[in-house]
Design a protein around this motif. Structure first.
Motif, mmCIF file in Angstrom:
data_model
loop_
_atom_site.group_PDB
_atom_site.id
_atom_site.type_symbol
_atom_site.label_atom_id
_atom_site.label_comp_id
_atom_site.label_asym_id
_atom_site.label_seq_id
_atom_site.Cartn_x
_atom_site.Cartn_y
_atom_site.Cartn_z
ATOM 1 N N ASP A 154 22.403 49.793 -9.318
ATOM 2 C CA ASP A 154 22.781 48.564 -8.613
ATOM 3 C C ASP A 154 23.094 47.457 -9.621
ATOM 4 O O ASP A 154 22.267 47.113 -10.463
ATOM 5 N N ASN A 155 24.320 46.911 -9.531
ATOM 6 C CA ASN A 155 24.659 45.735 -10.332
ATOM 7 C C ASN A 155 24.891 44.516 -9.451
ATOM 8 O O ASN A 155 25.462 43.513 -9.892
ATOM 9 N N SER B 67 26.544 49.873 -11.331
ATOM 10 C CA SER B 67 26.258 49.538 -12.718
ATOM 11 C C SER B 67 26.939 50.475 -13.700
ATOM 12 O O SER B 67 27.507 51.507 -13.327
ATOM 13 N N GLU B 68 26.825 50.126 -14.971
ATOM 14 C CA GLU B 68 27.335 50.995 -16.027
ATOM 15 C C GLU B 68 26.602 52.332 -16.032
ATOM 16 O O GLU B 68 27.201 53.381 -16.275
#
Length: 444
Positions: free
Chosen positions: A269-270, A276-277
Motif C-alpha cells: 500500500d502506497n 508500492s514499489e
C-alpha cells in the motif's frame, strides 16, 4: 489436542493424514483409544508414500524406495489438531500430520515443509504474507457414461446451461451448500461467499484471508477433501479437475496475497491506486517465475486443456490493474487492502506447492529489486505476449532445469516431483480420454 477428543466422546476412530505431492491425503485409520500415542509420539510410514503417482503407485527407480530400503519418516501432528470429518457416517476425527526425518529435521519431500521454508524466508526479513484462496469446483452426476449436472433436489430438474452468479443455481442445491457451510464451521474452514460460475454446474467459494500461509494452504486442502466427500454423501460428485467439460470454462484456484511488516502495515500500500514499489517488485518476481513454475499451476495432463485462449484462464505472462484476462490482477478498492491476485492455477493443484511457488516467486522479486514490464490494458488474449508452456511434457522439463525454482524449492522436492510427473506422463499415454476423466474426477 487430547482435550478435543475428550470433548467429543462419540468419536470412535481417527484418521491421520498428510498431503503427498499431488495433494492426496495419505495416512492411517487409528482406533480412538490409541490416539494419545499418536499425539505424543507421532506415527511412521515410508517417506516414499509422499511421493506416489496419481494412481497411488511407487515411483519406479525412485531412490526413496528400494535404494534406501524404503525407510520410514516420522509424522507429527500439525498445529491444526483434531477436527471432525462430516462426510463420513460414523463419528470420526481427522488429525493432519507432516513428515520429519529420524533426526527431527523436516523431510524436504513434504509439500507442507516446502511452504514453511518459504514462510521462513519472509520471517527472516520481518515480513508476513497474508493469503486467501478462491476455489472453483463442479457438481457432477457421473453415474452414466456422460458427465452431466446433477438433478436439483428441489425441482428434480437438470439445468443444462451455465448460470453466472445465479441465485437460482445456488438455491437448486441449497441442502448441499447448507451442509457444506455447517461442515466448514465444524472444521474451522473460513468459507465465505459462494457464487455460481460460468461452467456447467460450476460454483466458487472464497476462503477468508489469513496471515498464516500454512493455515491458508491447510484450509484449501481440507476444503477440497470436504467438498468431494460431502458431495458423495448427497448422491453426486464434486470435482476440482481443471477441465471436465470441453465446451465450458475449467476450474481455477485463484490466490490473493499481500505482505505485512512487523507493525502489521501492508507493504503493498502506497496510499494510492498503483501500489508500492514493493508490490511491483513482487509482481516482477511472479512474472519472472511464472513460465518455469507452470508445472505447479498445471500439474496434470488435463490441466493444459484449461489454459487456452478465451476460456477464463490466463495463458500469457502479464499483469494488469483490475483485468481478469491477465495472469496477475491488481484489484481496485481501498489502498489498505492492496494485493495481488494470481490467476494461473487450476483447481487440481496441491495448495501447499501452489502457495510456495507464488510466495517464493514474489519474494525473489523483492530480494532482487526486480522491475516489472508495463501493465497491460484490454484483452490479454488478443495481445502479443510471452506464453506459458502449452504441454505437460514441456512444463516438466522446464521446471526440472529452472534456476528460479531451485531458489524456491529444495533439490529433493524438485527431483521427486519431476520423477512423479514423468511416470504419470508415460502411463497417461495408455489411457483413453474417458479413462483420464474417470481418474482425475475424484482424485485431484
Amino acid at each position: 489436542m487430547k482435550n478435543w477428543l475428550r470433548k467429543h466422546p462419540q468419536v470412535r476412530t481417527i484418521r491421520v493424514a498428510a498431503a503427498d505431492l499431488n495433494g492426496q491425503p495419505r495416512g492411517k485409520r487409528v482406533p480412538v483409544r490409541f490416539a494419545d500415542a499418536v499425539v505424543e509420539n507421532g506415527t511412521r510410514f515410508p517417506m516414499s508414500v509422499l511421493n506416489l503417482d496419481i494412481w497411488g503407485e511407487d515411483i519406479e527407480d525412485s531412490p526413496l524406495v528400494f535404494d534406501s530400503g524404503d525407510a520410514d519418516g516420522v509424522l507429527k501432528p500439525t498445529e491444526r489438531g483434531f477436527m471432525p470429518m462430516p462426510w463420513l457416517d460414523a463419528p470420526t476425527a481427522l488429525l493432519p500430520i507432516w513428515m520429519f526425518r529420524e533426526n527431527g529435521k523436516p523431510y524436504e519431500g513434504d509439500p507442507r515443509h516446502a511452504l514453511a521454508r518459504v514462510i521462513g524466508r519472509y520471517k527472516a526479513r520481518g515480513l508476513t504474507p497474508v493469503c486467501a484462496m478462491e476455489l472453483e469446483f463442479f457438481l457432477i452426476d457421473d453415474s452414466g457414461k456422460k458427465l452431466q449436472v446433477p438433478l436439483s433436489p428441489r425441482s428434480g430438474k437438470r439445468r443444462k446451461a451455465a448460470e453466472i452468479m445465479s441465485i437460482r443455481a445456488l438455491d437448486a442445491f441449497d441442502t448441499f451448500f447448507t451442509d457444506l457451510y455447517d461442515a466448514c464451521e465444524a472444521m474451522d474452514i473460513p468459507a465465505d461467499t459462494a457464487i455460481s460460475e460460468s461452467g456447467l454446474g460450476q460454483f466458487e467459494i472464497n476462503l477468508m484471508h489469513t496471515d498464516d500461509a500454512l493455515r491458508a494452504a491447510d484450509d484449501a486442502w481440507l476444503f477440497k477433501m470436504l467438498v468431494k466427500g460431502l458431495a458423495r454423501r448427497h448422491g453426486f460428485a464434486a470435482s476440482f479437475m481443471a477441465k471436465p467439460y470441453a465446451d465450458y470454462s475449467g476450474n481455477g484456484l485463484h490466490t490473493h496475497f499481500s505482505v505485512i511488516d512487523a507493525d502489521g502495515e501492508n507493504v503493498f500500500d502506497n496510499g494510492g491506486h498503483d501500489g508500492s514499489e514493493m508490490l511491483k517488485q513482487a509482481v516482477a518476481g511472479c512474472l519472472a517465475a511464472m513460465h518455469d513454475s507452470t508445472l505447479i499451476f498445471a500439474p496434470h495432463a488435463n490441466s493444459y486443456d484449461r489454459l487456452v485462449p478465451e476460456a477464463h484462464a490466463p495463458n500469457a505472462i502479464c499483469w494488469a490493474y483490475e483485468n481478469r484476462t491477465s495472469a496477475l490482477r491488481i484489484p481496485s478498492g481501498n489502498p489498505r487492502a492492496r494485493r495481488i491476485e494470481h490467476r494461473v492455477a487450476g483447481g487440481d493443484v496441491n495448495p501447499y506447492l501452489l502457495l510456495a511457488a507464488i510466495l517464493g516467486a514474489a519474494l525473489t522479486g523483492i530480494e532482487d529489486g526486480l522491475t516489472p514490464p508495463a501493465p497491460i490494458t484490454g484483452n490479454a488474449y488478443a495481445l502479443d505476449l510471452p506464453l506459458l508452456p502449452d504441454t505437460w511434457e514441456e512444463a516438466i522439463g522446464i521446471f526440472e532445469k529452472s534456476e528460479i525454482m531451485a531458489r524456491i524449492f529444495p533439490a529433493e522436492m524438485i527431483r521427486n516431483l519431476v520423477m512423479t510427473k514423468r511416470q504419470e506422463h508415460h502411463y497417461m499415454e495408455e489411457l483413453t480420454p474417458e479413462e483420464k476423466v474417470e481418474l482425475y474426477l475424484d482424485t485431484v
